[in-house]
Design a protein around this motif. Structure first.
Motif, mmCIF file in Angstrom:
data_model
loop_
_atom_site.group_PDB
_atom_site.id
_atom_site.type_symbol
_atom_site.label_atom_id
_atom_site.label_comp_id
_atom_site.label_asym_id
_atom_site.label_seq_id
_atom_site.Cartn_x
_atom_site.Cartn_y
_atom_site.Cartn_z
ATOM 1 N N ASN A 26 37.340 -4.783 -12.804
ATOM 2 C CA ASN A 26 38.405 -4.423 -11.872
ATOM 3 C C ASN A 26 37.921 -4.464 -10.426
ATOM 4 N N PHE A 27 36.858 -5.263 -10.185
ATOM 5 C CA PHE A 27 36.380 -5.467 -8.814
ATOM 6 C C PHE A 27 37.235 -6.487 -8.064
ATOM 7 N N ASN A 28 38.062 -7.252 -8.795
ATOM 8 C CA ASN A 28 38.774 -8.397 -8.246
ATOM 9 C C ASN A 28 37.800 -9.504 -7.821
ATOM 10 N N HIS A 29 36.699 -9.620 -8.533
ATOM 11 C CA HIS A 29 35.710 -10.643 -8.253
ATOM 12 C C HIS A 29 36.160 -11.992 -8.796
ATOM 13 N N ASP A 30 35.740 -13.056 -8.060
ATOM 14 C CA ASP A 30 36.060 -14.413 -8.510
ATOM 15 C C ASP A 30 35.158 -14.887 -9.637
ATOM 16 N N THR A 31 33.874 -14.533 -9.569
ATOM 17 C CA THR A 31 32.882 -15.112 -10.479
ATOM 18 C C THR A 31 32.494 -14.124 -11.565
ATOM 19 N N MET A 32 32.430 -14.630 -12.779
ATOM 20 C CA MET A 32 31.988 -13.814 -13.910
ATOM 21 C C MET A 32 30.948 -14.584 -14.707
ATOM 22 N N TYR A 33 30.056 -13.821 -15.376
ATOM 23 C CA TYR A 33 28.906 -14.392 -16.067
ATOM 24 C C TYR A 33 28.745 -13.761 -17.447
ATOM 25 N N TRP A 34 28.192 -14.530 -18.366
ATOM 26 C CA TRP A 34 27.702 -14.006 -19.631
ATOM 27 C C TRP A 34 26.215 -14.341 -19.754
ATOM 28 N N SER A 93 29.787 -9.668 -12.930
ATOM 29 C CA SER A 93 30.715 -10.301 -12.005
ATOM 30 C C SER A 93 30.171 -10.199 -10.594
ATOM 31 N N SER A 94 30.612 -11.113 -9.737
ATOM 32 C CA SER A 94 30.263 -11.059 -8.319
ATOM 33 C C SER A 94 31.414 -11.648 -7.517
ATOM 34 N N ARG A 95 31.455 -11.293 -6.234
ATOM 35 C CA ARG A 95 32.567 -11.741 -5.406
ATOM 36 C C ARG A 95 32.607 -13.274 -5.357
ATOM 37 N N THR A 96 31.475 -13.867 -5.065
ATOM 38 C CA THR A 96 31.382 -15.325 -5.124
ATOM 39 C C THR A 96 30.085 -15.685 -5.832
ATOM 40 N N GLY A 97 29.122 -16.294 -5.107
ATOM 41 C CA GLY A 97 27.878 -16.729 -5.729
ATOM 42 C C GLY A 97 26.789 -15.692 -5.644
ATOM 43 N N VAL A 98 25.547 -16.130 -5.772
ATOM 44 C CA VAL A 98 24.427 -15.183 -5.883
ATOM 45 C C VAL A 98 24.152 -14.447 -4.582
ATOM 46 N N ASN B 96 19.140 -22.504 -3.544
ATOM 47 C CA ASN B 96 20.301 -23.026 -2.845
ATOM 48 C C ASN B 96 21.501 -22.097 -2.824
ATOM 49 N N MET B 97 21.283 -20.843 -3.182
ATOM 50 C CA MET B 97 22.352 -19.845 -3.115
ATOM 51 C C MET B 97 23.601 -20.308 -3.851
ATOM 52 N N GLY B 98 23.416 -20.893 -5.032
ATOM 53 C CA GLY B 98 24.565 -21.288 -5.837
ATOM 54 C C GLY B 98 25.059 -20.130 -6.661
ATOM 55 N N TYR B 99 25.267 -20.386 -7.930
ATOM 56 C CA TYR B 99 25.807 -19.356 -8.810
ATOM 57 C C TYR B 99 24.796 -18.892 -9.853
ATOM 58 N N LYS B 100 23.662 -19.544 -9.965
ATOM 59 C CA LYS B 100 22.745 -19.259 -11.070
ATOM 60 C C LYS B 100 21.532 -18.468 -10.613
ATOM 61 N N LEU B 101 21.279 -17.397 -11.348
ATOM 62 C CA LEU B 101 20.063 -16.629 -11.183
ATOM 63 C C LEU B 101 19.157 -16.896 -12.374
ATOM 64 N N THR B 102 17.866 -17.074 -12.113
ATOM 65 C CA THR B 102 16.885 -17.178 -13.181
ATOM 66 C C THR B 102 16.083 -15.890 -13.197
ATOM 67 N N PHE B 103 16.106 -15.213 -14.340
ATOM 68 C CA PHE B 103 15.449 -13.918 -14.465
ATOM 69 C C PHE B 103 14.069 -14.044 -15.099
ATOM 70 N N GLY B 104 13.178 -13.136 -14.712
ATOM 71 C CA GLY B 104 11.923 -12.976 -15.406
ATOM 72 C C GLY B 104 12.129 -12.195 -16.701
ATOM 73 N N THR B 105 11.041 -12.010 -17.424
ATOM 74 C CA THR B 105 11.129 -11.352 -18.734
ATOM 75 C C THR B 105 11.159 -9.834 -18.631
ATOM 76 N N GLY B 106 10.972 -9.309 -17.439
ATOM 77 C CA GLY B 106 11.094 -7.867 -17.247
ATOM 78 C C GLY B 106 9.772 -7.129 -17.397
#
Lengths: 113, 113
Positions: A26-34, A93-98, B96-106
């Motif tokens: 319910n953030f009204n964010h454009d981008t969602m991730y799984w 979710s996020s508003r736009t990108g990273v 490049n500030m796109g949409y993808k984050l790459t995570f470490g193993t924690g």
């Protein structure tokens, strides 16, 4: 503020079964991730969506389908559950990108018998 | 391809002691770097993020991180650890500030009382 809700919290399935996980924000964010979180492997991106009805494959999309029919919801389907599979699926979710903060849900814990 | 390495799967510190959690990235370009924290049974929360500029970034709850291009590192620090810092910490990188984050193993942080 806002919140991300994931249902169900726990999911027990049988080998070969199709299983669906749901996420609402319910953030009204454009981008969602799984993401999928496995012990010792961190988070891996399965699918993301930058707007309603958009779908983009992540690094781990094989074996999964996704659906973004509304801006506020994003579903993930495990097309054929693998025996002894155990993982946590996180929706974000996020508003736009990273450049915008990703907000995460509490997760759905999957166990396949 | 971008990648992140967190070499320490588990770190134990005494309450009140200082903390450093290590993160090394691999990317031939200008990285955008993040630290997230996952408290027990909760989703991930952003601690801090680095965009090109001041190499020392301040975050929430007294955490800070320092970007080092020469060492390809983005280590997380805290001067005095509290028991409530007991959690799993993830480093992440984006190109490049796109949409993808790459995570470490924690890295699991355990706090001795």
């Amino acid at each position: 503020g806002g919140i991300i809700t994931q249902t169900p919290k726990f999911l027990i399935g049988q080998e070969g079964q199709k299983l669906t996980l749901k996420c609402q924000q319910n953030f009204n964010h454009d981008t969602m991730y799984w993401y999928r979180q496995d012990s010792g492997k961190g988070l891996r991106l399965i699918y993301y969506s930058i707007t309603e009805n958009d779908l983009q494959k992540g690094d781990l999309s094989e074996g999964y389908d996704a659906s973004r029919e509304k801006k506020s919801s994003f579903s993930l389907t495990v097309t054929s559950a693998q025996k002894n599979e155990m993982a946590v699926f996180l929706c974000a979710s996020s508003r736009t990108g990273v450049q915008d903060t990703q907000y995460f849900g509490p997760g759905t814990r999957l166990l396949v018998l | 391809a971008q990648s992140v390495t967190q070499p320490d799967a588990r770190v134990t510190v005494s309450e009140g002691a200082s903390l450093q959690l290590r993160c090394k990235y691999s990317y031939f370009g200008t990285p955008y770097l993040f630290w997230y924290v996952q408290y027990p049974r909760q989703g991930l929360q952003l601690l801090l993020k680095y965009y090109p500029g001041d190499p020392v970034v301040q975050g929430v709850n007294g955490f800070e991180a320092e970007f080092s291009k020469s060492n390809s590192s983005f280590h997380l620090r805290k001067a005095s650890v509290h028991w409530s810092d007991w959690a799993v910490y993830f480093c992440a990188v984006s190109m490049n500030m796109g949409y993808k984050l790459t995570f470490g193993t924690g890295t699991s942080l355990l706090v001795d009382p």
